[in-house]
Design an enzyme around this catalytic site. Structure first.
Site, short mmCIF file in Angstrom:
data_model
loop_
_atom_site.label_atom_id
_atom_site.label_comp_id
_atom_site.label_asym_id
_atom_site.label_seq_id
_atom_site.Cartn_x
_atom_site.Cartn_y
_atom_site.Cartn_z
N GLU A 145 -1.21 -8.63 4.31
CA GLU A 145 -0.87 -8.91 5.71
C GLU A 145 -2.11 -9.23 6.55
O GLU A 145 -2.00 -9.83 7.61
CB GLU A 145 -0.12 -7.71 6.31
CG GLU A 145 -0.97 -6.55 6.82
CD GLU A 145 -1.61 -5.69 5.75
OE1 GLU A 145 -2.44 -4.82 6.09
OE2 GLU A 145 -1.26 -5.87 4.56
N CYS B 173 0.83 -1.20 0.00
CA CYS B 173 0.00 0.00 0.00
C CYS B 173 0.88 1.27 0.00
O CYS B 173 1.46 1.60 -1.01
CB CYS B 173 -0.98 -0.02 1.17
SG CYS B 173 -2.35 1.15 0.97
N HIS C 146 -3.74 -5.41 0.72
CA HIS C 146 -3.20 -5.68 2.05
C HIS C 146 -3.10 -7.18 2.31
O HIS C 146 -3.96 -7.77 2.98
CB HIS C 146 -4.06 -5.01 3.12
CG HIS C 146 -3.88 -3.53 3.18
ND1 HIS C 146 -3.00 -2.91 4.05
CD2 HIS C 146 -4.43 -2.54 2.44
CE1 HIS C 146 -3.03 -1.61 3.86
NE2 HIS C 146 -3.90 -1.36 2.89
#
Length: 263
Positions: free
Chosen positions: A234, A124, A232
């Site tokens: 993660e 990002c 994202h």
């Protein structure tokens, strides 16, 4: 003498060390340097690396010493935007927070890491930083650009909904990423108001959103792992097979770097 009670003192293999640059956050009149838990966990548990958190509030005098200690660089997302003056634009989102200390740390960090051949992974804001560091620029308001979708999350929704998969991403056929994923299309979450306008020097798109926005890139001319995504991975990475593959690939690149012993 019997060896039955002998303690095994063999050391486990040394794990790669990865620099994570922190960001500024104000709380009750105090300035904090922060790093979100969700970014750290997959680096440790999936990539198999040791994080080294670097404050960005003290300038870059110690930047080379930080890089002496690490085998890779991991640039995370954040709630702030990059200062548009750093890519030659006026600020079109004055209501959005910025973190100029992080900007002025991370942009030279990226260039120095590239010069050293260190693996780099960006998510990002981290993706956008790599792009700006290499001379690219940004759409500051993708949602206001003709032909592009609104890629922002609904902040009124629970966080689990905000980070849920929301659109498909088309991977460049026969690319490194398509081969890693084992597919030419994956589904990702979407929580960004800004996006890549012009790619920086040496960067090449690996994936596009349905509206054509660049969602991932690499730097094929560089010898080291240099990869970034706009979504994202993660978020709850361990339960997402695509995210697991990405973090494993970064961890392997860092292990290869560590094995070279070239810090």
């Amino acid at each position: 003498m019997s060896n039955n009670n002998t303690v095994n003192t063999a050391k486990a293999p040394r794990k790669p060390v990865v620099l994570m640059s922190m960001g500024s956050q104000e709380r009750k009149g105090h300035d904090y340097q922060v790093m979100t838990h969700k970014y750290i966990v997959p680096l440790v548990e999936i990539s198999g690396c040791v994080p080294l958190l670097a404050p960005t509030c003290c300038g870059i005098d110690d930047l080379e010493q930080y890089l002496d200690m690490v085998d890779g660089v991991y640039l995370t997302g954040a709630g702030s935007n990059i200062d548009p003056s750093l890519y030659g634009q006026e600020n079109l989102t004055p209501g959005k927070s910025q973190d100029r200390d992080r900007d002025l740390f991370d942009l030279p960090l990226i260039r120095a890491a590239i010069a050293r051949g260190l693996p780099i992974f960006g998510i990002c804001r981290g993706m956008q930083e790599i792009n700006v560091a290499l001379g690219g620029d940004m759409h500051q308001k993708v949602y206001a650009e003709p032909g592009f979708d609104d890629h922002r999350e609904d902040t009124d929704e629970p966080v689990e909904v905000q980070y849920a998969q929301s659109h498909a991403v088309r991977l460049v056929p026969d690319s490194w990423l398509a081969k890693l994923m084992g597919s030419e299309e994956i589904h990702v979450n979407s929580l960004h108001g800004q996006g890549i306008k012009t790619l920086g020097k040496g960067l090449e798109a690996l994936a596009y959103a349905e509206d054509g926005l660049v969602e991932a890139f690499h730097a094929p001319a560089l010898p080291q792992f240099t990869f970034a995504v706009q979504w994202h991975p993660e978020w709850r990475a361990a339960s997402n097979p695509d995210s697991v593959k990405i973090f494993q690939a970064f961890g392997e690149a860092c292990r290869q770097r560590a094995a070279q012993g070239a810090r």
